[in-house]
Scaffold this motif. Structure first.
Motif, PDB file in Angstrom:
ATOM      1  N   ALA A 168       0.803  -1.226   0.000  1.00  0.00           N
ATOM      2  CA  ALA A 168       0.000   0.000   0.000  1.00  0.00           C
ATOM      3  C   ALA A 168       0.835   1.275   0.000  1.00  0.00           C
ATOM      4  N   GLY A 169       2.157   1.150   0.039  1.00  0.00           N
ATOM      5  CA  GLY A 169       3.002   2.332   0.132  1.00  0.00           C
ATOM      6  C   GLY A 169       3.255   3.005  -1.205  1.00  0.00           C
ATOM      7  N   LYS A 170       4.081   4.049  -1.162  1.00  0.00           N
ATOM      8  CA  LYS A 170       4.409   4.811  -2.361  1.00  0.00           C
ATOM      9  C   LYS A 170       5.313   4.006  -3.277  1.00  0.00           C
ATOM     10  N   VAL A 171       5.007   4.002  -4.584  1.00  0.00           N
ATOM     11  CA  VAL A 171       5.768   3.255  -5.580  1.00  0.00           C
ATOM     12  C   VAL A 171       6.230   4.206  -6.684  1.00  0.00           C
ATOM     13  N   THR A 172       7.523   4.165  -7.011  1.00  0.00           N
ATOM     14  CA  THR A 172       8.072   5.000  -8.069  1.00  0.00           C
ATOM     15  C   THR A 172       8.875   4.140  -9.031  1.00  0.00           C
ATOM     16  N   PHE A 173       8.553   4.234 -10.323  1.00  0.00           N
ATOM     17  CA  PHE A 173       9.401   3.634 -11.346  1.00  0.00           C
ATOM     18  C   PHE A 173      10.495   4.658 -11.674  1.00  0.00           C
ATOM     19  N   ALA A 174      11.723   4.348 -11.290  1.00  0.00           N
ATOM     20  CA  ALA A 174      12.804   5.316 -11.421  1.00  0.00           C
ATOM     21  C   ALA A 174      13.211   5.514 -12.878  1.00  0.00           C
ATOM     22  N   VAL A 175      13.699   6.709 -13.170  1.00  0.00           N
ATOM     23  CA  VAL A 175      14.319   7.015 -14.457  1.00  0.00           C
ATOM     24  C   VAL A 175      15.770   7.414 -14.183  1.00  0.00           C
ATOM     25  N   ASP A 176      16.614   7.280 -15.178  1.00  0.00           N
ATOM     26  CA  ASP A 176      18.033   7.588 -15.008  1.00  0.00           C
ATOM     27  C   ASP A 176      18.228   8.991 -14.446  1.00  0.00           C
ATOM     28  N   LEU A 177      19.125   9.092 -13.468  1.00  0.00           N
ATOM     29  CA  LEU A 177      19.556  10.329 -12.822  1.00  0.00           C
ATOM     30  C   LEU A 177      18.531  10.884 -11.829  1.00  0.00           C
ATOM     31  N   GLN A 178      17.489  10.119 -11.542  1.00  0.00           N
ATOM     32  CA  GLN A 178      16.516  10.566 -10.543  1.00  0.00           C
ATOM     33  C   GLN A 178      17.132  10.478  -9.146  1.00  0.00           C
ATOM     34  N   VAL A 179      16.784  11.430  -8.298  1.00  0.00           N
ATOM     35  CA  VAL A 179      17.342  11.514  -6.956  1.00  0.00           C
ATOM     36  C   VAL A 179      16.264  11.215  -5.927  1.00  0.00           C
ATOM     37  N   PHE A 180      16.598  10.397  -4.940  1.00  0.00           N
ATOM     38  CA  PHE A 180      15.653  10.037  -3.880  1.00  0.00           C
ATOM     39  C   PHE A 180      16.267  10.318  -2.518  1.00  0.00           C
TER      40      PHE A 180
END
Length: 294
Positions: free
Chosen positions: A282-294
């Motif tokens: 149920a949590g937050k889901v992100t499909f990352a893209v190159d150079l993305q910062v978390f």
């Protein structure tokens, strides 16, 4: 002070992708910058992220598949030729020593005495690199970052037991003053990874749709023998994480957020993959893209 996890490359597997670099990441906290895997294009992606080669003093390699190590030669050779000071330490599974020895040997023709590269560097390449082969459960402290390695199931055909006696595949946990991060590396379902990721703030996991990946392999490479394709399909199904399995891992670990990398899922497949993940997590889901910062 806050940490930054930069996803340098998000491509899944060794087939070059015009839009994505091979697997590599940077974790920054204060003066420390850790390179985590070094797929093809890692040095170029570091430049795009604003991270100098000399800033990287520590490298962690999750396993020795070539899409995770293909950028090591450029990283080490360009770092040396650019006169970056300071030793770099490379942590990795058994076999990483032989891998790095081979890369340093390949640097020989341009770094031996008498070459203009060697003439302007006070040390030989071998004196600029330290290699540490690690095992399951190994803990290392890099400044304020505590790193824990756990063997995963990427080489296994069922459960966590591995048939490979010469090397290992690792997931890593990074415990920092401001948060915790787990990078699964390449893995199938794995109790060890779930235990490593317990209550983690950020879970950075691989994901693969095995059906779509096999369909794409058949389309792209009709010359692959059926016997080989069958082994590839077995590898995709057992030694990688399908969307539902990623969701199950995140839920079991009680991860606060989930970032997906090493992804074979193209944009028009994301809605179905999100649905499969959300059925478990149920949590937050992100499909990352190159150079993305978390």
């Amino acid at each position: 002070m806050s940490s930054k996890f930069i996803v340098l490359g998000t491509n899944a597997g060794p087939v070059p992708n015009p839009a994505r670099a091979e697997p590599a990441n940077v974790l920054r906290y204060g003066p420390d910058a850790l390179l985590i895997d070094a797929g093809d294009g890692a040095a170029w992606q570091l430049a795009k992220a604003g991270v100098g080669l000399g800033e990287i003093r520590t490298v962690f390699i999750s396993h020795l598949h070539f899409d995770h190590t293909g950028g090591l030669f450029a990283f080490l050779s360009q770092r040396y030729q650019g006169l970056n000071a300071g030793e770099v330490t490379i942590y990795g599974p058994p076999g990483i020593g032989r891998t790095v020895d081979g890369l340093l040997a390949a640097m020989g023709p341009m770094t031996e005495p008498g070459t203009n590269v060697r003439a302007r560097h006070p040390k030989a390449p071998q004196d600029m690199v330290r290699v540490v082969e690690i095992a399951d459960g190994r803990q290392v402290s890099i400044g304020a970052i505590k790193v824990t390695a756990a063997t995963n199931s990427h080489y296994s055909l069922g459960g966590d037991a591995t048939e490979n006696k010469s090397t290992s595949s690792f997931a890593f946990r990074f415990d920092l003053p401001d948060r915790s991060i787990v990078y699964t590396g390449d893995t199938g379902p794995s109790p060890r990874v779930a235990a490593l990721a317990k209550d983690v703030d950020l879970l950075v996991a691989e994901v693969m749709d095995p059906v779509a990946a096999i369909d794409e392999a058949r389309r792209r490479r009709p010359d692959i023998p059926a016997s080989a394709l069958k082994l590839v399909e077995q590898h995709f199904r057992l030694q990688h994480l399908a969307p539902q399995e990623v969701g199950r891992l995140a839920q079991e670990a009680r991860a606060k957020s989930l970032v997906l990398t090493h992804s074979s899922i193209v944009q028009d497949q994301e809605p179905a993959a999100r649905q499969a993940i959300s059925a478990e997590y149920a949590g937050k889901v992100t499909f990352a893209v190159d150079l993305q910062v978390f």
